[in-house]
Design a protein around this motif. Structure first.
Motif, PDB file in Angstrom:
ATOM      1  N   GLU A  99      14.981 -80.029-118.186  1.00 10.10           N
ATOM      2  CA  GLU A  99      14.910 -80.666-116.733  1.00 10.10           C
ATOM      3  C   GLU A  99      14.287 -82.076-116.851  1.00 10.10           C
ATOM      4  N   GLU A 100      13.202 -81.892-117.639  1.00 13.56           N
ATOM      5  CA  GLU A 100      12.381 -83.292-117.976  1.00 13.56           C
ATOM      6  C   GLU A 100      13.335 -84.255-118.969  1.00 13.56           C
ATOM      7  N   SER A 127       4.657 -94.053-117.386  1.00 15.58           N
ATOM      8  CA  SER A 127       3.064 -94.027-116.454  1.00 15.58           C
ATOM      9  C   SER A 127       3.212 -92.831-115.647  1.00 15.58           C
ATOM     10  N   GLY A 128       4.343 -92.593-114.777  1.00  8.44           N
ATOM     11  CA  GLY A 128       4.319 -91.706-113.916  1.00  8.44           C
ATOM     12  C   GLY A 128       4.314 -90.299-114.346  1.00  8.44           C
ATOM     13  N   LEU A 129       4.933 -90.187-115.585  1.00  5.94           N
ATOM     14  CA  LEU A 129       4.919 -88.812-116.207  1.00  5.94           C
ATOM     15  C   LEU A 129       3.745 -88.318-117.116  1.00  5.94           C
ATOM     16  N   ALA A 130       3.213 -89.492-117.672  1.00  6.95           N
ATOM     17  CA  ALA A 130       2.117 -89.340-118.555  1.00  6.95           C
ATOM     18  C   ALA A 130       0.793 -89.410-117.867  1.00  6.95           C
ATOM     19  N   GLY A 131       0.686 -90.045-116.814  1.00 10.26           N
ATOM     20  CA  GLY A 131      -0.808 -90.060-116.379  1.00 10.26           C
ATOM     21  C   GLY A 131      -1.561 -91.432-116.587  1.00 10.26           C
ATOM     22  N   GLY A 132      -0.842 -92.422-117.610  1.00  4.83           N
ATOM     23  CA  GLY A 132      -1.716 -93.446-117.853  1.00  4.83           C
ATOM     24  C   GLY A 132      -0.836 -94.694-117.396  1.00  4.83           C
ATOM     25  N   ALA A 133      -1.239 -95.894-118.450  1.00  2.10           N
ATOM     26  CA  ALA A 133      -0.225 -96.800-117.984  1.00  2.10           C
ATOM     27  C   ALA A 133       0.796 -96.990-118.991  1.00  2.10           C
ATOM     28  N   THR A 241       8.444-110.185-124.275  1.00  2.00           N
ATOM     29  CA  THR A 241       7.506-109.857-123.237  1.00  2.00           C
ATOM     30  C   THR A 241       6.876-108.531-123.475  1.00  2.00           C
ATOM     31  N   LEU A 242       5.834-108.198-122.757  1.00  2.00           N
ATOM     32  CA  LEU A 242       4.983-106.960-122.719  1.00  2.00           C
ATOM     33  C   LEU A 242       5.010-106.730-121.292  1.00  2.00           C
ATOM     34  N   ILE A 243       5.745-105.393-121.061  1.00  2.00           N
ATOM     35  CA  ILE A 243       5.706-104.786-119.685  1.00  2.00           C
ATOM     36  C   ILE A 243       4.760-103.842-119.401  1.00  2.00           C
ATOM     37  N   VAL A 244       3.795-103.584-118.225  1.00  2.00           N
ATOM     38  CA  VAL A 244       2.703-102.856-118.189  1.00  2.00           C
ATOM     39  C   VAL A 244       3.006-102.444-116.897  1.00  2.00           C
ATOM     40  N   ARG A 245       3.134-101.023-116.658  1.00  2.00           N
ATOM     41  CA  ARG A 245       3.318-100.362-115.514  1.00  2.00           C
ATOM     42  C   ARG A 245       2.175 -99.368-115.122  1.00  2.00           C
ATOM     43  N   GLY A 246       1.744 -99.014-114.091  1.00  2.00           N
ATOM     44  CA  GLY A 246       0.855 -98.051-113.622  1.00  2.00           C
ATOM     45  C   GLY A 246      -0.385 -98.065-113.997  1.00  2.00           C
ATOM     46  N   GLN A 247      -1.215 -99.314-114.133  1.00  2.00           N
ATOM     47  CA  GLN A 247      -2.511 -99.513-114.380  1.00  2.00           C
ATOM     48  C   GLN A 247      -3.325 -98.826-113.253  1.00  2.00           C
ATOM     49  N   ALA A 248      -2.863 -98.450-112.097  1.00  3.36           N
ATOM     50  CA  ALA A 248      -3.641 -97.949-111.018  1.00  3.36           C
ATOM     51  C   ALA A 248      -4.134 -96.222-111.436  1.00  3.36           C
TER      52      ALA A 248
END
Length: 355
Positions: A99-100, A127-133, A241-248
Protein backbone atom coordinates in the motif's frame (compact mmCIF):
# COMPACT_ATOMS: atom_id res chain seq x y z
CA UNK A 1 41.37 17.95 33.62
CA UNK A 2 39.75 14.62 32.79
CA UNK A 3 40.36 13.05 29.43
CA UNK A 4 37.37 12.50 27.17
CA UNK A 5 35.76 9.09 27.54
CA UNK A 6 36.67 6.65 24.76
CA UNK A 7 33.75 5.83 22.47
CA UNK A 8 32.81 2.20 21.99
CA UNK A 9 33.50 1.51 18.32
CA UNK A 10 31.49 -1.69 17.91
CA UNK A 11 28.87 -3.82 19.58
CA UNK A 12 31.62 -6.31 20.36
CA UNK A 13 32.82 -3.80 22.96
CA UNK A 14 29.57 -4.33 24.91
CA UNK A 15 28.36 -7.37 26.85
CA UNK A 16 24.82 -8.71 26.39
CA UNK A 17 23.35 -6.75 29.31
CA UNK A 18 24.83 -3.50 28.00
CA UNK A 19 23.58 -4.19 24.47
CA UNK A 20 20.06 -4.95 25.69
CA UNK A 21 19.86 -1.85 27.85
CA UNK A 22 21.43 0.32 25.13
CA UNK A 23 18.94 -0.95 22.53
CA UNK A 24 16.01 -0.32 24.88
CA UNK A 25 17.15 3.23 25.64
CA UNK A 26 17.65 4.14 21.99
CA UNK A 27 14.35 2.62 20.84
CA UNK A 28 12.46 4.34 23.65
CA UNK A 29 14.14 7.66 22.85
CA UNK A 30 13.33 7.36 19.13
CA UNK A 31 9.71 6.64 20.05
CA UNK A 32 9.23 9.38 22.65
CA UNK A 33 11.98 11.93 22.14
CA UNK A 34 12.46 12.02 25.91
CA UNK A 35 15.41 11.08 28.15
CA UNK A 36 15.06 7.51 29.42
CA UNK A 37 15.49 6.73 33.12
CA UNK A 38 16.40 3.50 34.89
CA UNK A 39 12.98 3.27 36.57
CA UNK A 40 11.25 3.55 33.19
CA UNK A 41 13.34 0.67 31.83
CA UNK A 42 12.74 -1.44 34.93
CA UNK A 43 8.97 -0.99 34.61
CA UNK A 44 8.89 -1.68 30.88
CA UNK A 45 9.05 -5.43 31.42
CA UNK A 46 11.77 -5.80 28.77
CA UNK A 47 14.72 -5.55 31.17
CA UNK A 48 14.58 -7.93 34.16
CA UNK A 49 16.93 -5.92 36.36
CA UNK A 50 16.54 -3.56 39.29
CA UNK A 51 16.76 0.22 38.69
CA UNK A 52 20.09 0.26 40.54
CA UNK A 53 21.60 -2.41 38.26
CA UNK A 54 20.29 -0.58 35.19
CA UNK A 55 21.77 2.71 36.46
CA UNK A 56 25.19 1.10 36.80
CA UNK A 57 25.07 -0.16 33.22
CA UNK A 58 23.82 3.22 31.98
CA UNK A 59 26.80 4.84 33.69
CA UNK A 60 29.13 2.43 31.86
CA UNK A 61 27.45 3.23 28.53
CA UNK A 62 27.85 6.95 29.23
CA UNK A 63 31.53 6.38 30.04
CA UNK A 64 31.82 4.58 26.68
CA UNK A 65 30.54 7.72 24.92
CA UNK A 66 27.21 6.18 23.86
CA UNK A 67 24.82 7.94 26.25
CA UNK A 68 24.55 11.42 27.71
CA UNK A 69 22.37 13.15 30.30
CA UNK A 70 20.87 16.54 29.34
CA UNK A 71 20.41 17.42 33.03
CA UNK A 72 21.88 16.08 36.25
CA UNK A 73 18.61 14.49 37.39
CA UNK A 74 17.31 13.48 33.98
CA UNK A 75 17.46 10.13 32.24
CA UNK A 76 19.84 9.32 29.42
CA UNK A 77 19.84 10.05 25.70
CA UNK A 78 21.94 8.42 23.00
CA UNK A 79 24.85 10.53 21.74
CA UNK A 80 25.38 10.95 18.00
CA UNK A 81 28.02 8.23 18.24
CA UNK A 82 25.51 6.04 20.09
CA UNK A 83 22.89 6.55 17.39
CA UNK A 84 25.45 5.65 14.72
CA UNK A 85 26.36 2.44 16.57
CA UNK A 86 22.67 1.59 16.93
CA UNK A 87 21.88 2.25 13.24
CA UNK A 88 24.90 0.28 12.01
CA UNK A 89 24.57 -2.69 14.34
CA UNK A 90 21.11 -3.00 15.90
CA UNK A 91 18.59 -1.27 13.66
CA UNK A 92 16.20 -3.56 11.83
CA UNK A 93 15.19 -1.69 8.71
CA UNK A 94 11.56 -2.32 7.82
CA UNK A 95 9.99 -3.07 4.46
CA UNK A 96 7.45 -0.77 2.87
CA UNK A 97 4.03 -2.32 2.48
CA UNK A 98 2.45 -2.75 -0.93
CA UNK A 99 0.00 0.00 0.00
CA UNK A 100 2.85 2.41 0.83
CA UNK A 101 4.65 1.57 -2.41
CA UNK A 102 1.46 2.12 -4.37
CA UNK A 103 0.92 5.50 -2.69
CA UNK A 104 4.44 6.63 -3.59
CA UNK A 105 4.06 5.37 -7.17
CA UNK A 106 0.72 7.13 -7.62
CA UNK A 107 1.67 10.43 -6.01
CA UNK A 108 4.95 10.83 -7.89
CA UNK A 109 3.33 9.76 -11.17
CA UNK A 110 0.50 12.28 -10.64
CA UNK A 111 3.01 15.11 -11.09
CA UNK A 112 3.33 14.33 -14.81
CA UNK A 113 6.62 14.30 -16.72
CA UNK A 114 8.00 17.79 -16.06
CA UNK A 115 11.15 17.39 -14.00
CA UNK A 116 10.39 20.32 -11.69
CA UNK A 117 6.88 19.01 -10.94
CA UNK A 118 8.10 15.47 -10.24
CA UNK A 119 10.84 16.67 -7.91
CA UNK A 120 8.54 19.05 -6.07
CA UNK A 121 5.99 16.28 -5.55
CA UNK A 122 8.72 13.93 -4.31
CA UNK A 123 9.93 16.49 -1.78
CA UNK A 124 6.40 17.06 -0.45
CA UNK A 125 5.78 13.31 -0.33
CA UNK A 126 8.93 12.63 1.67
CA UNK A 127 8.06 15.33 4.16
CA UNK A 128 4.55 14.03 4.68
CA UNK A 129 5.52 10.39 5.09
CA UNK A 130 8.78 10.81 7.01
CA UNK A 131 7.89 13.59 9.43
CA UNK A 132 10.82 15.85 8.49
CA UNK A 133 11.59 18.25 5.68
CA UNK A 134 11.92 16.74 2.21
CA UNK A 135 15.01 17.64 0.18
CA UNK A 136 15.48 17.08 -3.54
CA UNK A 137 18.37 18.25 -5.73
CA UNK A 138 17.53 18.58 -9.40
CA UNK A 139 19.80 16.74 -11.85
CA UNK A 140 22.82 18.38 -13.32
CA UNK A 141 22.07 19.25 -16.90
CA UNK A 142 24.46 16.72 -18.40
CA UNK A 143 23.73 15.06 -21.72
CA UNK A 144 25.92 13.01 -24.01
CA UNK A 145 26.78 15.12 -27.07
CA UNK A 146 27.09 14.23 -30.75
CA UNK A 147 28.04 17.51 -32.40
CA UNK A 148 29.12 21.07 -31.55
CA UNK A 149 28.96 23.98 -33.94
CA UNK A 150 29.72 27.69 -33.60
CA UNK A 151 27.79 30.31 -35.57
CA UNK A 152 28.77 33.99 -35.70
CA UNK A 153 25.85 36.32 -34.96
CA UNK A 154 27.77 39.59 -34.78
CA UNK A 155 31.35 40.77 -34.19
CA UNK A 156 30.74 40.35 -30.43
CA UNK A 157 28.34 37.39 -30.24
CA UNK A 158 28.57 33.70 -31.12
CA UNK A 159 25.89 31.04 -30.96
CA UNK A 160 27.11 27.64 -29.77
CA UNK A 161 24.88 24.82 -31.04
CA UNK A 162 25.11 21.63 -28.95
CA UNK A 163 23.45 18.55 -30.42
CA UNK A 164 22.90 15.62 -28.04
CA UNK A 165 23.05 11.90 -28.88
CA UNK A 166 19.25 11.86 -28.76
CA UNK A 167 19.03 14.66 -31.34
CA UNK A 168 18.00 17.38 -28.89
CA UNK A 169 19.51 20.78 -29.71
CA UNK A 170 20.64 23.35 -27.14
CA UNK A 171 21.72 26.84 -28.18
CA UNK A 172 23.97 28.95 -25.96
CA UNK A 173 25.04 32.55 -26.54
CA UNK A 174 28.71 33.38 -26.06
CA UNK A 175 30.82 36.51 -26.18
CA UNK A 176 33.15 36.33 -29.16
CA UNK A 177 36.88 36.62 -28.44
CA UNK A 178 38.32 39.76 -30.04
CA UNK A 179 39.49 39.43 -33.66
CA UNK A 180 38.13 35.90 -34.17
CA UNK A 181 38.41 34.79 -37.83
CA UNK A 182 35.56 32.70 -39.39
CA UNK A 183 37.88 29.71 -39.87
CA UNK A 184 38.37 29.47 -36.11
CA UNK A 185 34.65 28.75 -35.65
CA UNK A 186 34.87 25.69 -37.88
CA UNK A 187 38.15 24.51 -36.35
CA UNK A 188 36.87 24.85 -32.78
CA UNK A 189 33.58 23.11 -33.62
CA UNK A 190 35.32 20.16 -35.29
CA UNK A 191 37.74 19.82 -32.39
CA UNK A 192 35.00 19.74 -29.73
CA UNK A 193 32.77 17.44 -31.78
CA UNK A 194 35.57 14.89 -32.04
CA UNK A 195 36.30 14.91 -28.32
CA UNK A 196 32.78 15.22 -26.95
CA UNK A 197 31.05 12.66 -29.14
CA UNK A 198 29.19 10.28 -26.84
CA UNK A 199 30.43 12.04 -23.70
CA UNK A 200 29.12 14.75 -21.40
CA UNK A 201 30.84 18.08 -20.93
CA UNK A 202 31.94 17.21 -17.41
CA UNK A 203 33.44 13.91 -18.59
CA UNK A 204 35.63 15.57 -21.23
CA UNK A 205 36.24 18.94 -19.59
CA UNK A 206 39.54 18.22 -17.85
CA UNK A 207 41.02 16.25 -20.75
CA UNK A 208 40.33 19.07 -23.22
CA UNK A 209 41.61 21.75 -20.84
CA UNK A 210 44.83 19.77 -20.31
CA UNK A 211 45.33 19.32 -24.06
CA UNK A 212 45.03 23.05 -24.66
CA UNK A 213 47.22 23.99 -21.70
CA UNK A 214 49.96 21.61 -22.86
CA UNK A 215 49.69 22.75 -26.50
CA UNK A 216 48.62 19.27 -27.64
CA UNK A 217 45.27 20.33 -29.08
CA UNK A 218 46.60 21.21 -32.57
CA UNK A 219 44.47 24.34 -32.58
CA UNK A 220 45.59 27.80 -33.62
CA UNK A 221 45.47 30.50 -30.96
CA UNK A 222 42.08 31.89 -32.05
CA UNK A 223 40.30 28.51 -32.08
CA UNK A 224 41.89 27.54 -28.76
CA UNK A 225 40.65 30.81 -27.27
CA UNK A 226 37.11 30.05 -28.44
CA UNK A 227 37.20 26.52 -27.03
CA UNK A 228 38.48 27.78 -23.69
CA UNK A 229 35.73 30.41 -23.57
CA UNK A 230 33.11 27.78 -24.26
CA UNK A 231 34.43 25.39 -21.62
CA UNK A 232 34.61 28.14 -19.02
CA UNK A 233 31.04 29.18 -19.81
CA UNK A 234 29.50 25.69 -19.99
CA UNK A 235 31.55 24.01 -17.30
CA UNK A 236 31.17 26.78 -14.75
CA UNK A 237 27.39 26.89 -14.69
CA UNK A 238 25.31 24.92 -12.21
CA UNK A 239 21.66 25.78 -12.65
CA UNK A 240 20.43 23.04 -10.33
CA UNK A 241 17.69 23.82 -7.90
CA UNK A 242 17.20 22.64 -4.34
CA UNK A 243 13.58 21.89 -3.48
CA UNK A 244 12.70 21.88 0.23
CA UNK A 245 9.19 21.04 1.41
CA UNK A 246 7.69 20.58 4.86
CA UNK A 247 9.88 22.79 7.02
CA UNK A 248 6.89 23.35 9.29
CA UNK A 249 7.11 19.64 10.19
CA UNK A 250 10.33 20.43 12.02
CA UNK A 251 8.43 22.67 14.44
CA UNK A 252 6.10 19.90 15.55
CA UNK A 253 6.67 18.53 19.06
CA UNK A 254 9.06 21.37 19.93
CA UNK A 255 8.68 22.00 23.66
CA UNK A 256 11.91 23.19 25.23
CA UNK A 257 13.61 26.49 24.37
CA UNK A 258 16.82 24.67 23.41
CA UNK A 259 14.85 22.57 20.90
CA UNK A 260 13.46 25.74 19.33
CA UNK A 261 16.95 27.19 19.09
CA UNK A 262 18.20 24.05 17.34
CA UNK A 263 15.37 24.31 14.81
CA UNK A 264 16.17 27.99 14.24
CA UNK A 265 19.78 27.04 13.47
CA UNK A 266 18.57 24.25 11.21
CA UNK A 267 16.41 26.68 9.23
CA UNK A 268 19.51 28.81 8.70
CA UNK A 269 21.41 25.72 7.52
CA UNK A 270 18.66 24.90 5.03
CA UNK A 271 18.96 28.39 3.54
CA UNK A 272 22.55 27.60 2.56
CA UNK A 273 21.67 26.05 -0.79
CA UNK A 274 25.19 25.35 -1.99
CA UNK A 275 26.14 23.52 1.20
CA UNK A 276 23.01 21.38 1.08
CA UNK A 277 23.56 20.57 -2.58
CA UNK A 278 27.12 19.52 -1.71
CA UNK A 279 25.75 17.25 1.01
CA UNK A 280 23.23 15.68 -1.36
CA UNK A 281 26.02 15.25 -3.91
CA UNK A 282 27.82 13.01 -1.42
CA UNK A 283 25.06 10.50 -2.11
CA UNK A 284 26.29 10.42 -5.71
CA UNK A 285 29.48 8.74 -4.47
CA UNK A 286 27.62 5.85 -2.85
CA UNK A 287 25.57 2.94 -4.07
CA UNK A 288 22.52 3.41 -1.87
CA UNK A 289 21.05 5.28 1.07
CA UNK A 290 23.44 7.36 3.15
CA UNK A 291 22.81 8.61 6.67
CA UNK A 292 24.45 11.58 8.38
CA UNK A 293 23.78 11.90 12.11
CA UNK A 294 24.31 15.24 13.83
CA UNK A 295 27.94 16.24 14.09
CA UNK A 296 29.01 13.65 11.48
CA UNK A 297 28.38 16.46 8.97
CA UNK A 298 29.72 19.91 9.77
CA UNK A 299 26.70 21.61 8.21
CA UNK A 300 24.42 20.29 10.95
CA UNK A 301 26.85 20.12 13.86
CA UNK A 302 25.06 22.91 15.74
CA UNK A 303 21.46 21.94 15.03
CA UNK A 304 22.12 18.26 15.78
CA UNK A 305 19.97 17.04 12.89
CA UNK A 306 20.00 13.84 10.87
CA UNK A 307 19.88 13.59 7.09
CA UNK A 308 18.96 10.46 5.12
CA UNK A 309 19.73 10.72 1.40
CA UNK A 310 19.69 8.46 -1.64
CA UNK A 311 20.67 8.97 -5.28
CA UNK A 312 18.25 8.61 -8.18
CA UNK A 313 19.43 7.21 -11.51
CA UNK A 314 18.68 7.27 -15.21
CA UNK A 315 17.99 4.18 -17.34
CA UNK A 316 21.72 3.52 -17.68
CA UNK A 317 21.97 3.44 -13.86
CA UNK A 318 23.99 6.65 -13.90
CA UNK A 319 23.38 8.81 -10.83
CA UNK A 320 21.83 12.12 -11.88
CA UNK A 321 20.54 13.59 -8.61
CA UNK A 322 19.69 12.93 -4.98
CA UNK A 323 16.81 13.30 -2.55
CA UNK A 324 16.27 12.80 1.15
CA UNK A 325 14.82 13.84 4.47
CA UNK A 326 16.20 16.11 7.17
CA UNK A 327 14.87 16.11 10.69
CA UNK A 328 15.74 15.64 14.35
CA UNK A 329 18.10 12.85 15.34
CA UNK A 330 15.09 10.89 16.62
CA UNK A 331 13.80 10.24 13.10
CA UNK A 332 12.21 6.83 12.65
CA UNK A 333 15.24 5.42 10.81
CA UNK A 334 13.73 1.96 10.30
CA UNK A 335 10.87 3.52 8.33
CA UNK A 336 12.55 6.53 6.70
CA UNK A 337 15.52 4.64 5.20
CA UNK A 338 13.40 2.33 2.97
CA UNK A 339 11.04 5.24 2.24
CA UNK A 340 13.84 7.42 0.88
CA UNK A 341 15.35 4.50 -1.04
CA UNK A 342 12.10 3.54 -2.76
CA UNK A 343 11.13 7.15 -3.56
CA UNK A 344 14.52 7.67 -5.22
CA UNK A 345 13.93 4.63 -7.43
CA UNK A 346 10.45 5.82 -8.41
CA UNK A 347 11.69 9.33 -9.24
CA UNK A 348 14.47 7.94 -11.41
CA UNK A 349 12.04 5.67 -13.26
CA UNK A 350 9.50 8.41 -13.96
CA UNK A 351 12.01 11.04 -15.03
CA UNK A 352 13.56 8.51 -17.38
CA UNK A 353 10.29 8.09 -19.25
CA UNK A 354 8.59 4.94 -20.53
CA UNK A 355 10.79 1.97 -21.31
Amino acid sequence: MDKASPIASSLADLDKRSRDIFREIVETYLDTGEPVGSRTLSRSGHIALSPASIRNTMADLAAAGLLTAPHASAGRLPTHAGLRLFVDGLLQVGELSEEERREIDDRVASAGRRTSDVLSQASSLLSGLAGGAGLVASPKAEIALRHVEFVSLSPTEILAVLVSESGAVENRLMTAPAGLPPAALIEAGNYLSARLRGRTLSEALKEIADEIAQKRAQLDAAAASLVESGLADWGGTDDRTLIVRGQAKLLENVEAAEDLERIRILFEDIERKEDLLALLDEARNGQGVRLFIGSENSLFSLSGSSVIVAPYRDRDQKIVGALGVIGPTRLNYARVIPLVDYTARVVGRILDGPR
